[in-house]
Structure formats: C-alpha cells, structure tokens
Design an enzyme around this catalytic site. Structure first.
Site, PDB file in Angstrom:
ATOM      1  N   GLY A  52      11.109   3.656 -22.300  1.00  0.00           N
ATOM      2  CA  GLY A  52      11.217   3.373 -23.730  1.00  0.00           C
ATOM      3  C   GLY A  52      11.653   1.931 -23.950  1.00  0.00           C
ATOM      4  N   GLU A  53      12.414   1.700 -25.029  1.00  0.00           N
ATOM      5  CA  GLU A  53      12.901   0.336 -25.357  1.00  0.00           C
ATOM      6  C   GLU A  53      11.757  -0.635 -25.682  1.00  0.00           C
ATOM      7  OE1 GLU A  53      15.203  -1.356 -22.152  1.00  0.00           O
ATOM      8  OE2 GLU A  53      16.589   0.333 -22.044  1.00  0.00           O
ATOM      9  N   ALA A  54      10.553  -0.143 -25.889  1.00  0.00           N
ATOM     10  CA  ALA A  54       9.352  -0.980 -26.102  1.00  0.00           C
ATOM     11  C   ALA A  54       8.875  -1.673 -24.830  1.00  0.00           C
ATOM     12  CB  ALA A  54       9.549  -2.028 -27.209  1.00  0.00           C
TER      13      ALA A  54
END
Lengths: 341, 341
Positions: free
Chosen positions: A307-309
């Site tokens: 995640g986290e971009a």
C-alpha cells in the site's frame, strides 16, 4: 480550475457523479496522429504508446505533460480492528504517518527515486470509524466530508495523481466493500493484509461476511457500501478520483484498498474510472479478482502488498518514459530515416 | 579494477568463462539481515526486496548503490538482410545510430526520463557480417574482437548496465541462435521483427533453418553458434555480460536479441548469467520461449518490441526504488513503531 460544487451529503456526490466530464477526443486524435511518425517500427513501444495517448486524453491537453506527478497517501483508523483482523494494532497507523512525515517509509524512498511529490493526509486518526460489525462505519455526513476532503486535495497542477493509503484494518474494509459490490464467497476477497495467518484469515472472512449481511438491505449503491463498510481514507480516495476527473488530472490507483475505494463509483456512473489506471496488481489475492470485475489491467506485477501508493508511484516511471517518447522523439522525416520497404 | 585478460581468439573467451567470479555471499547476507528490520510488513515489497539483495550480491558491495546506471546500445549490420528478412533496409542501422547520437530515438527519451546514462557503440557498420546462408557470419578473430570490445566498454563505475542493440536483420540472427541452442521448429523462434507479415515470416524461418543446418556439425558450443549465426553487436553484448561480471557490475538485459546474445554463454558456464536480470519480455514471440529455456523471469511486460535497451532501461526505475527502500527506510526501532502482535 473548475469550480468545486457544494457537498454536504452523499446525494450531492451522486449528483456530481452523473455529470462527470468525458475524454478529450481532440487530444486523443492528436496523439494518434503523431505516433506513427516517430522513429520506430509501428506499435513497437506497445503500452507506452497507449499511456501517452491516455495521458493526453485525460489531461485534456496536447501534448501531454509529466513534469509534476504527485502522490497522496490518505491515512485512517478502523473500528473493526477491535475484531482482531490485523497483525498490527491501530496505533501503528499514526506511527506510520509520523514515519512518512520524517521520510522513513518505503513511499518516501520510491517517490524520491522516481521524482514524484508526496502529500500525506491524516483523516481524523483519533476518531476511528465505527466497528462495522456493530454499526455502519460512517454516517452519511462523515462519509461525504471525507469524500469532499479527497476531492479538494487534488491540485490541478498535478500531471498525474497516485492514490494510496495507510490504515490498520483497511484490507478488511476493502474485502467487505468487494463482497458487497460483487458478491461471492467472503474468503475469496480476504487475504493476509499485513501478515495474518490462515486461521486469522478465516476469522477476517467471518467479520467481512457479517458486515455485508448487516447492511445488505441498506446499501443501494456503491456510496452506501463505502459509508457502511469503508473508512475515511477510502472515502477520501473515492473523492480524489472524482476531484481528479473534474480537474483533468489522470489517476494512478495503487493496490487492493486503493482500487476497492475507487470501485464504489462505477455503480453510479459506469465511466467514473475511465481516467484511472492501476499501477500494479497486489499480492493481496482479492486485488486480482477486483481488477477482473472492473475490467482493468494492472501495469506491473512485482508481488508487492504494502500500500502507501508504492505500486502506483513505481508506475510513474512508465508514464514519464511514455510521455517523453511521444513528445520528444524525432519523426522519420526529421531524422531522415528511410521508411519501411 | 580487475585486470582484463588478453583476448585474441574464442578459446581465450572460453577460458575466461570457466573462471568467472561467483556471488558475494557476505553482501547477500547483509541485505538479508537488514530487510526484516525495515518499517513494513515482512515481504511486502516483494520483488523490490529481491532486487536490492541481488544488486548488492553482484556489485560485491554492501550497501548496494544505484546512482550511476548506464545503458550501452551496440549497433551492427547483417549480411543476411540480403535474404529479404527485414521490413527495413540495412542503411537504417546507421541512420538510427545518427538518431541516437542526436538524441531523437526512444532510448534517448527513456534514458533521460529514468536518469540513465547512454553510450552508443558502432560495430564496424560499413562491414556487415557475412550472410549466414552462405558463410559463417564471422571468423573466429572477428567474433573474439567484438566480444573483447564489449568486455572493455563496461565501466566498473556503473551500478548496473543495460545492454541493448540496433541492427536491421538481427531478430533473424537471434532466432537462428535460439534454434541452434535449443532446437525445435524454426517458426516458433521467428517473429515480425520490425514489422514483416506472415508470408515473410515463413521465408525468415526458412533462412533461419538453413543457417542452422549449414553449420550444425561445426557448432560445438554457444560461442560457435554466436560466430556462425550472430552479429558483431550481439558478440559485443555477450562480451559486455562477461566484462560486467569481471568488474562486478550487475546486468539488465533487454529483449529478444539482447537475451539471445547472452544465451550463448551458459553452454560454457551454466552460472554465466547469474548476474543478469531481464528488464522486460518482448512482444517478439521467441523471447518468452527463450526466457523459459534460460529459467529467467522478465521484470515487466509492456508489449514492447523495439530493442535499443528500452525495456532494460525502464526496469532501472525498479532498481532505483529497490535500492533506495533497502538503504534509506527507517527500521522499526528507529521509527519507534510497535511491532507485529
């Protein structure tokens, strides 16, 4: 800049969704006209050719530009963590936000490596959503507010926005949203998240199934699903997708949670995600299935599930290369190259 | 810098290949020890974690570094073009080299976009290899000279080298090399190259089959295959792979031609390509099959088939991200993040 409409309720969002702007076909045609003149065999840059045209089409601009890519990481806390669905406790959400802000997380390094700006947005972290096994995660007002926040965060100077998240418990929300939207067996939408084992995944699937069952009769469309089962960071991502469309900024989605947040929109306007690409397919197993349901191909597969971009930002390398080739390559005529026999 | 051995004949290369240095296991262990301390769920960066460890292992250095990635594009001309195997005439090789040098080609833009240095190497373009349907493409001396050139071109200050090519006719050479190395039906190794149609592909397969048949009894190992059926740019790539190994520079191979050039080496030392990754799988159909034979997974698939090191350089974005995450992320202890339950 487009004027942002007034938003107080989810019905205001529904109204906006019915009036989304379409693609810029003139920019698309301009891209199509230049591509065959460039000094390479026709079609030989494959996906890069399509990405250049897509960028122009949704920026509503020709030539396309990729000088100012930005990433937004939205963080939220989830009441459903009380059900033991995550390997990490809720306080880690805030600790990771501090890590983003001091530059120590994966997304900081990847943004630096790829030349992408990073904005971290805290969504009321001291006020988790309700545990959706007991109450709807958000009220209509709370959900609309988070969506509006996401819409407003988008800067029309961005050439693309990468949308990611941090939120302990949010793969549970993502699985519940997918089950509510697409049905099937809860287990097929559930994965290890931050690293739970098989028995814990069984429990997670029960939680997901229970949540969907509780609100089934109250969920008329994707925004209801988001309100009942989502989180503030997911509502903000859905809002950012809408805001980007209104401001002519193409969107790069990230993994399972980011895509699930966006997936609530097509039930209201089936063209709502046409300006979105998906940066990678996550190792979280539900993501692949979700992409099939959305009819989207991920640009990369690196077996990541952070995640986290992170997966979205990695794909910006491709966008930069695609736009640079399209804009700056010599044509056959310019380079004096003998054409095909 | 390692001292480069004297090279006059292919036997000198064979000797070098038997004495290649192995992996730096100490660097590998150091990478493995740090990875679980970083602020992310274990394994959640997937392939990026492996790429960071691989870089350290083959740079023979800990921490790994990715500040100076370089690309080498070798250009060569092929006598076999006389057989009508390409959609473009031989003069395009030189014209494209001029395009590289004036900054107008795809590889120029991709190198700029990803921050990769570019070196273009002309391999005696006015002197094409022999048409392999008539004579072996190169003499032993010519082939050894091109390999030596490729070895010497590698700068030990490179943190990775991307190896690509330009050469009208060279997918025909690549197909012939693969057929000679692995057998099978010539048609399965042949593709559209710069854009020939189905009937022309049938002719191309005949040419490939004829070449392999002609020298079958003369080809004892991969270097013989390279000499009889390859080209100077492919010999230089094989040499660059060897030179990079001796100078502790990891290698990123590109598409079908680049990988076929490297594929001649494992018949002499089966560990010869352990320091090589493959940046992408080409749309040229033989590449996928070749990767299976080599037991290598490509890092990306963007349906590209241009060559010029374009797919290899695109993968440098991943290497930069991987090394940046490994080196610069905070540990759980540094960030004060609560560990897994």
């Amino acid at each position: 800049m487009n004027k942002m409409p007034t938003i107080n309720t989810l019905d205001d969002i529904r109204q906006i969704l019915t009036e989304l702007p379409g693609p810029d076909l003139e920019a698309a045609r301009a891209a199509q006209a230049r591509e065959p003149q460039l000094t390479k065999p026709a079609g030989s840059l494959g996906r890069l050719e399509q990405l250049a045209a897509w960028t122009a089409t949704w920026q509503g601009r020709y030539p396309p530009r990729m000088k100012t890519p930005n990433a937004h990481v939205f963080a939220g806390n989830h009441g459903v963590v009380a059900q033991g669905v995550s390997a990490f406790p809720s306080e880690v959400t805030k600790q990771m936000v501090a890590n983003f802000e001091s530059g120590g997380a994966a997304i900081n390094q990847i943004c630096k490596a790829l030349g992408v700006g990073l904005c971290v947005e805290q969504m009321d972290l001291d006020n988790p959503t309700q545990d959706f096994t007991e109450n709807p995660a958000m009220t209509d007002t709370e959900c609309a507010e988070a969506i509006r926040f996401g819409m407003n965060v988008i800067d029309e100077a961005s050439d693309v926005v990468c949308l990611g998240e941090m939120g302990i418990g949010n793969t549970t929300s993502a699985a519940a949203i997918c089950l509510a939207l697409y049905g099937g067996n809860a287990l097929t939408w559930v994965g290890p998240g931050t690293g739970i084992d098989k028995p814990a995944m069984g429990k997670k699937a029960e939680v997901v199934g229970l949540g969907v069952k509780l609100y089934k009769s109250h969920m008329q469309d994707g925004l209801d699903v988001l309100r009942c089962l989502g989180g503030r960071e997911m509502a903000a991502i859905a809002g950012a997708v809408i805001g980007a469309r209104l401001k002519q900024v193409p969107v790069m989605l990230d993994g399972y949670v980011s895509t699930a947040a966006a997936a609530v929109l097509p039930s209201i306007n089936k063209r709502a995600l046409d300006h979105c690409k998906v940066g990678h397919v996550s190792a979280e197993p539900g993501h692949k299935l979700l992409l099939e349901k959305l009819g989207k191909n991920a640009l990369q597969d690196h077996n990541m599930r952070l995640g986290e971009a992170t997966g979205a930002v990695l794909a910006v390398g491709l966008l930069k290369a695609a736009v640079a080739c399209h804009n700056d390559m010599a044509t056959f005529a310019e380079a004096g190259i003998t054409d095909k026999d």
